[in-house]
Scaffold this motif. Sequence first.
Motif, PDB file in Angstrom:
ATOM      1  N   ARG A   1      46.001  25.270  35.548  1.00 36.99           N
ATOM      2  CA  ARG A   1      44.539  25.271  35.421  1.00 36.99           C
ATOM      3  C   ARG A   1      44.029  26.641  35.857  1.00 36.99           C
ATOM      4  N   PHE A   2      42.885  27.058  35.300  1.00 30.34           N
ATOM      5  CA  PHE A   2      42.325  28.360  35.699  1.00 30.34           C
ATOM      6  C   PHE A   2      40.795  28.300  35.640  1.00 30.34           C
ATOM      7  N   THR A   3      40.205  29.196  36.395  1.00 34.20           N
ATOM      8  CA  THR A   3      38.742  29.342  36.428  1.00 34.20           C
ATOM      9  C   THR A   3      38.420  30.832  36.438  1.00 34.20           C
ATOM     10  N   SER A   4      37.426  31.228  35.656  1.00 34.46           N
ATOM     11  CA  SER A   4      36.986  32.630  35.607  1.00 34.46           C
ATOM     12  C   SER A   4      35.533  32.730  36.080  1.00 34.46           C
ATOM     13  N   LEU A   5      35.212  33.849  36.706  1.00 33.42           N
ATOM     14  CA  LEU A   5      33.852  34.084  37.207  1.00 33.42           C
ATOM     15  C   LEU A   5      33.478  35.527  36.927  1.00 33.42           C
ATOM     16  N   LYS A   6      32.305  35.702  36.325  1.00 37.22           N
ATOM     17  CA  LYS A   6      31.819  37.057  36.075  1.00 37.22           C
ATOM     18  C   LYS A   6      31.315  37.668  37.374  1.00 37.22           C
ATOM     19  N   LEU A   7      31.720  38.914  37.576  1.00 36.05           N
ATOM     20  CA  LEU A   7      31.317  39.607  38.798  1.00 36.05           C
ATOM     21  C   LEU A   7      29.905  40.174  38.645  1.00 36.05           C
ATOM     22  N   ASN A   8      29.171  40.089  39.712  1.00 32.01           N
ATOM     23  CA  ASN A   8      27.810  40.642  39.738  1.00 32.01           C
ATOM     24  C   ASN A   8      27.635  41.367  41.069  1.00 32.01           C
ATOM     25  N   ALA A   9      28.039  42.626  41.092  1.00 36.47           N
ATOM     26  CA  ALA A   9      27.974  43.389  42.334  1.00 36.47           C
ATOM     27  C   ALA A   9      26.564  43.919  42.544  1.00 36.47           C
ATOM     28  N   ASN A  10      26.024  43.703  43.711  1.00 39.33           N
ATOM     29  CA  ASN A  10      24.708  44.229  44.069  1.00 39.33           C
ATOM     30  C   ASN A  10      24.865  45.686  44.505  1.00 39.33           C
ATOM     31  N   PHE A  11      23.893  46.495  44.138  1.00 34.90           N
ATOM     32  CA  PHE A  11      23.943  47.901  44.530  1.00 34.90           C
ATOM     33  C   PHE A  11      22.532  48.481  44.486  1.00 34.90           C
ATOM     34  N   GLY A  12      22.450  49.679  45.030  1.00 33.59           N
ATOM     35  CA  GLY A  12      21.193  50.427  44.957  1.00 33.59           C
ATOM     36  C   GLY A  12      20.157  49.959  45.967  1.00 33.59           C
ATOM     37  N   PRO A  13      18.970  50.549  45.812  1.00 29.54           N
ATOM     38  CA  PRO A  13      18.571  51.446  44.720  1.00 29.54           C
ATOM     39  C   PRO A  13      19.208  52.832  44.847  1.00 29.54           C
TER      40      PRO A  13
END
Length: 514
Positions: A183-195
């Motif tokens: 079984r597998f699970t994928s997650l899109k990365l959403n890195a916070n940065f800035g300003p």
Amino acid sequence: MLKKMGRINQAVLIILYVLITVKAFEMEIIPASRIVVQIGEMLVLTCNTTGCASPSFSWRTQIDHPLGGTVNNYGTYSTLTMNPVSVENSHDYLCTAFCSEKGKKEKSITVEPYSFPSDPVIEISTSLVAGEPATVICKIPDVNKETKTVTYSFNPTTEDIGKEITCVAKLAIDGMDFEPKERFTSLKLNANFGPQNTIITVSPSNFTVEGNPLKLTCVTESNPPAQVVWSKHLADGNIEHFIENSVLSIPHARFTDSGLYVCEVINLVTNKTEKATVDIFIQAPPKNTTLSIFPSSVVKQGESVTISCTSADVPAVQITLRKKIGDVITTLETEDGKYTIDKAQLKDAGIYECISINKLGKQSQHIVLDVKVPPQNITVLVYPSENVKEGENVTITCSTYSNPPSQMVLKKVHQEREIILPSVNGTFTLYNVTKNDTGKYLLDVFNEVGNNIKVIEIAVIGKLEKRHQMMPLIIAFSCTTAIAIPVVAILIYVSRKAKINGSYSLVKALRLKV
């Protein structure tokens, strides 16, 4: 005999045929000798026999644990049903079949329950911030009643945004091929940065003309989008705050909109702040041009005067201070818009004009400086002379320099009283003088600023040879000012009514403006 032998052989053949067609007593367990089953599902084990019409069955585990299921017998086969399968069903199960005339048979089957009910769960301990260490946790819940955990540490970057991180869980059971094997699970990365890289763009330009529209846009790189706060630094040091929006629009720019604008962006997740600034210059024609004189526009000769010429609030303005006297225009040198006269003179009087000019227009103001000067440079002429004979006429003229125009009084000094002599149209006249007109005369020339006194001595001596031909003696006084300065003279007119025994009768003077 031969017939008898034939019958015996036929019987043997029949017996052999019966023996050949009777099946042997056999048994088997279905589905196999080893079964892997997921916990929670239903499993049916079947013990099936052949070669026995009425077998009996028994089920047990090799270590005599509870079966954890239900046994049902159906003639030649028996079933053991586990519903649902649990971890307690992990045993070797033994099925025994008894056949009265043929004995018993036994076979075993290994049941291996497993738990792999759901896909992995990916957890991130904190919000990802570009450039800062982060840990990703992959949890595989209820694997054989346990939760397996795998961690992964890395430093996310802005390039990782939108990429996927995948957790793959494989159930390791040797020699088995079943679904799901993994079984597998994928997650899109959403890195916070800035300003970061925050700038302000201005349309059409940070130099624009008053009345034109102006748009300031605050551009930044931030995830999540940053909060924007606009402010403007005022000339008095205070700060004016504006709307919280990335675009600041000014439909009709005014000169007062000039100044330093600040765009402050705040990322509430990364708790970081960045600022960008821009200077805005609103160009306008000259305005608020001011011309002032200190202490006053009317001063006395010798006083200090400061003339200030300014044009407030508009940059790139050329300011000129000029002095006008008639058609003569003189440009004055100023220091910080100020022109100082240490000791004012009459020549400093006139019209002063302050001119503000730039490429968009022109504005001017003017003011009049009046310098008050007391009578000075008085010149007195006596005609024909200060020594005359009885019956002659004497004329006294004078010139003076003053502002405002002077007034004048001619007085005869007398022991007992002061006699004020008459004047007509600026001339003081004694007709047909006698020795009584001999004496000291005081000419008092004055205005509101000061006065000046001249002393005249007239001596009447002798007599004319032909009295009947003598011209009346006139003492005339006329006082005028310099050509450039209009003069108002107040004259005192004294009328001598009659001459009786060589004496004069005087009346009070009348003051007239010339």
